[in-house]
Design an enzyme around this catalytic site. Structure first.
Site, PDB file in Angstrom:
ATOM      1  N   ASP A   1      51.998  46.565  29.521  1.00 42.74           N
ATOM      2  CA  ASP A   1      52.220  47.155  30.846  1.00 42.74           C
ATOM      3  C   ASP A   1      52.913  48.528  30.807  1.00 42.74           C
ATOM      4  O   ASP A   1      54.090  48.611  30.437  1.00 42.74           O
ATOM      5  CB  ASP A   1      53.077  46.222  31.709  1.00 42.74           C
ATOM      6  CG  ASP A   1      52.577  44.777  31.727  1.00 42.74           C
ATOM      7  OD1 ASP A   1      52.083  44.293  30.678  1.00 42.74           O
ATOM      8  OD2 ASP A   1      52.703  44.129  32.774  1.00 42.74           O
TER       9      ASP A   1
ATOM     10  N   HIS B   1      56.930  41.928  30.118  1.00 40.93           N
ATOM     11  CA  HIS B   1      57.489  43.230  29.725  1.00 40.93           C
ATOM     12  C   HIS B   1      58.433  43.127  28.525  1.00 40.93           C
ATOM     13  O   HIS B   1      59.164  44.075  28.241  1.00 40.93           O
ATOM     14  CB  HIS B   1      58.215  43.910  30.899  1.00 40.93           C
ATOM     15  CG  HIS B   1      57.292  44.319  32.013  1.00 40.93           C
ATOM     16  ND1 HIS B   1      57.642  45.218  32.990  1.00 40.93           N
ATOM     17  CD2 HIS B   1      56.028  43.938  32.305  1.00 40.93           C
ATOM     18  CE1 HIS B   1      56.641  45.380  33.843  1.00 40.93           C
ATOM     19  NE2 HIS B   1      55.646  44.597  33.436  1.00 40.93           N
TER      20      HIS B   1
ATOM     21  N   ASN C   1      51.735  48.577  36.250  1.00 40.42           N
ATOM     22  CA  ASN C   1      53.010  49.093  36.763  1.00 40.42           C
ATOM     23  C   ASN C   1      53.144  50.608  36.591  1.00 40.42           C
ATOM     24  O   ASN C   1      54.252  51.147  36.632  1.00 40.42           O
ATOM     25  CB  ASN C   1      54.191  48.423  36.056  1.00 40.42           C
ATOM     26  CG  ASN C   1      54.108  46.920  36.080  1.00 40.42           C
ATOM     27  OD1 ASN C   1      53.809  46.297  35.054  1.00 40.42           O
ATOM     28  ND2 ASN C   1      54.334  46.324  37.227  1.00 40.42           N
TER      29      ASN C   1
ATOM     30  N   ASN D   1      49.152  41.080  38.555  1.00 40.56           N
ATOM     31  CA  ASN D   1      49.551  40.752  39.925  1.00 40.56           C
ATOM     32  C   ASN D   1      49.849  41.993  40.759  1.00 40.56           C
ATOM     33  O   ASN D   1      49.860  41.925  41.986  1.00 40.56           O
ATOM     34  CB  ASN D   1      50.761  39.809  39.925  1.00 40.56           C
ATOM     35  CG  ASN D   1      51.913  40.322  39.097  1.00 40.56           C
ATOM     36  OD1 ASN D   1      51.740  40.679  37.929  1.00 40.56           O
ATOM     37  ND2 ASN D   1      53.093  40.377  39.678  1.00 40.56           N
ATOM     38  N   HIS D   2      50.105  43.142  40.119  1.00 40.81           N
ATOM     39  CA  HIS D   2      50.354  44.384  40.866  1.00 40.81           C
ATOM     40  C   HIS D   2      49.082  45.212  41.067  1.00 40.81           C
ATOM     41  O   HIS D   2      49.169  46.397  41.420  1.00 40.81           O
ATOM     42  CB  HIS D   2      51.427  45.225  40.160  1.00 40.81           C
ATOM     43  CG  HIS D   2      52.796  44.627  40.252  1.00 40.81           C
ATOM     44  ND1 HIS D   2      53.499  44.566  41.435  1.00 40.81           N
ATOM     45  CD2 HIS D   2      53.583  44.033  39.322  1.00 40.81           C
ATOM     46  CE1 HIS D   2      54.664  43.969  41.223  1.00 40.81           C
ATOM     47  NE2 HIS D   2      54.741  43.624  39.949  1.00 40.81           N
TER      48      HIS D   2
ATOM     49  N   HIS E   1      47.380  37.777  31.676  1.00 45.37           N
ATOM     50  CA  HIS E   1      48.553  38.256  32.403  1.00 45.37           C
ATOM     51  C   HIS E   1      49.265  37.061  33.016  1.00 45.37           C
ATOM     52  O   HIS E   1      48.795  36.499  34.006  1.00 45.37           O
ATOM     53  CB  HIS E   1      48.084  39.243  33.478  1.00 45.37           C
ATOM     54  CG  HIS E   1      49.188  40.067  34.032  1.00 45.37           C
ATOM     55  ND1 HIS E   1      49.688  41.172  33.389  1.00 45.37           N
ATOM     56  CD2 HIS E   1      49.915  39.938  35.164  1.00 45.37           C
ATOM     57  CE1 HIS E   1      50.658  41.694  34.104  1.00 45.37           C
ATOM     58  NE2 HIS E   1      50.829  40.966  35.191  1.00 45.37           N
TER      59      HIS E   1
END
Ligand SMILES: [Fe+2]
Ligand SMILES: [Fe+2]
Length: 271
Positions: free
Chosen positions: A8, A180, A40, A67-68, A153
């Site tokens: 990420d 992360h 991200n 999810n982002h 993910h």
């Protein structure tokens, strides 16, 4: 085949570090296929089209999300016209974009890149195991495709390990993203699939998972709505995984972590 996966990308410091490191890594490691998770990249939340273009220009063959995915709404029309940008396969049918892409390499070989998302402590999506199994049934590793890379993910290591073992021997690499934090469990599973439960992020590790630590810490001390979190902007570590596969089978021969720059202990494969 030499594969590089980067975890990420968080904020400007992550984007700039990847833009600087990726061309050098491609050359130093003789990379054939580079995949970057960029969920991200935009101030910690989502990915803007111009940032995706910059990552492709730096040498990413495919970009994955999580999810982002839709935090930057401009990505929704952009993903429809950008096949090398993929979002999790198990988003509901009718969601824009695709969950996998066949990448044609410079030498004509083809690799499948697939993005799926776990459900433990995350959204109630379609089953990532079943949707991935259906997608993989269309391909044969070492025959119709030279390599298969899956970015899974997910939050929970248990779900990531269960997922990787489910597809051991069918794919070249299952690498986790989303926490992360780079895990130290990189290995080749018994069936020949390379695995690491999390690749870590490309961001500043003097932070709380990439975000500015004062604001992120306050949220745990007080039950109060905090300010919107902002990314930490110190020097980024570029984190990911290097995998070498056997051209005859598409399975992994070698898997090693990559950690460059910033605060983390450094790791660079020797090729
Ligand atoms: Fe993330
Ligand atoms: Fe995530």
């Amino acid at each position: 085949m030499h594969i590089l996966f980067l975890g990420d990308v968080v904020g400007r410091t992550g984007r700039e570090a990847v833009a600087a490191a990726l061309p050098k890594l491609r050359t130093a490691l003789g990379i054939d296929l580079a995949v970057v998770n960029a969920e991200n990249a935009s101030h910690g939340f989502g990915l803007a089209p111009d940032m995706a273009r910059d990552l492709f220009a730096a040498g990413a063959d495919a970009i994955t999300l999580g999810n982002h995915a839709w935090d930057r709404k401009e990505l929704i029309p952009y993903i429809a016209e950008t096949p090398r940008l993929i979002r999790p396969l198990n988003f509901p049918p009718g969601t824009p974009g695709a969950g996998s892409i066949l990448v044609e390499l410079a030498d004509g070989r083809r690799a499948l890149v697939l993005n799926a998302m776990g459900r433990l402590y995350l959204d109630a999506l379609d089953c990532p195991f079943r949707t991935t199994a259906v997608e993989l049934s269309k391909y044969r590793l070492g025959a119709s495709v030279a390599a298969i890379v899956i970015d899974f993910h997910a939050e929970a290591s248990s779900e990531k390990m269960a997922f990787a073992h489910s597809f051991d021997g069918q794919v070249s690499l299952v690498v986790g993203t989303h926490t992360h934090c780079p895990s130290a469990d990189h290995q080749i599973l018994p069936g020949g699939t390379a695995f690491q439960s999390d690749a870590g992020m490309c961001g500043d590790y003097d932070s709380v998972i990439g975000m500015e630590k004062a604001g992120a810490t306050t949220r745990f001390w007080r039950k109060m709505p905090g300010e919107r979190l902002a990314p930490a902007e110190g020097e980024s570590s570029v984190c990911g995984l290097f995998v070498q596969t056997d051209d005859a089978t598409g399975l992994a021969r070698r898997v090693e972590p990559v950690r460059l720059g910033g605060r983390l202990s450094q790791a660079m494969p020797v090729v």
